[in-house]
Enzyme design. Structure first.
Site, PDB file in Angstrom:
ATOM      1  N   HIS A  41     -16.979 -25.865  -8.735  1.00  0.00           N
ATOM      2  CA  HIS A  41     -17.488 -26.309  -7.504  1.00  0.00           C
ATOM      3  C   HIS A  41     -16.002 -26.322  -6.603  1.00  0.00           C
ATOM      4  CE1 HIS A  41     -15.992 -30.357  -8.588  1.00  0.00           C
ATOM      5  NE2 HIS A  41     -16.468 -30.043  -9.524  1.00  0.00           N
ATOM      6  N   GLY A  42     -16.097 -26.687  -5.448  1.00  0.00           N
ATOM      7  CA  GLY A  42     -14.926 -26.481  -4.373  1.00  0.00           C
ATOM      8  C   GLY A  42     -13.799 -27.527  -4.958  1.00  0.00           C
TER       9      GLY A  42
END
Length: 161
Positions: free
Chosen positions: A14-15
């Site tokens: 994820h980011g």
């Protein structure tokens, strides 16, 4: 050493992983180890799509990871290795994988959300009995650090177990 960062994170890719942690530990690619994701082409593509442009992603099951990790470790590139659970890293270590890394040989632990049979041990960290046993095993070989993002204070398995 080709492993720049090792992380347990139930969100996998994820980011936050790529943006925050890659500033601390630059990487050329991300290796996610998860039997279920590796067997599901749709799920694999979702996780590969979560990485930013230019960062290669491989998703391996445990067996494939054990075959590929020695070559990866010998390479000149830097890789993050991520798994949803510490049980995966226990199995990799038992299978002969060397998870020493540029983060002072720590296994970083991010979110492990509450699930059936788990007890909360800290912020965003809930573990099952099997995961506790895996952390005990890993803590004999590596420093197990609970730290969501680089600028937060860490706490360690020895403190919470």
């Amino acid at each position: 050493m080709a492993i720049s960062f090792v992380r347990v994170d139930d969100r996998v890719i994820h980011g936050q992983i790529v943006t925050a942690w890659s500033k601390e530990f630059p990487c050329d690619g991300i290796i996610a180890v998860d039997d279920k994701i590796a067997q599901d082409p749709v799920l694999s593509n979702v996780f590969k799509g979560a990485a930013p442009s230019g960062v290669k992603v491989w998703i391996f099951d445990i067996k494939t990871a054990l075959e590929k990790l020695p070559k990866i470790i010998e390479s000149n590139k830097k890789y993050f290795i991520i798994a949803k659970t510490p049980v995966v890293f226990q199995k990799l270590t038992e299978g002969g994988a060397d998870l020493r890394n540029d983060n002072n040989n720590k296994i970083n632990v991010g979110p492990m959300h509450l699930k059936d049979g788990a007890r909360t041990i800290g912020p965003n960290a809930a573990v099952t009995k099997e995961e506790e046993e895996a952390f005990d095993y890993l803590a004999q070989r590596y420093k197990v650090e609970f730290k969501l993002i680089p600028d937060k204070k860490a706490y360690y398995w020895e403190e919470v177990k």
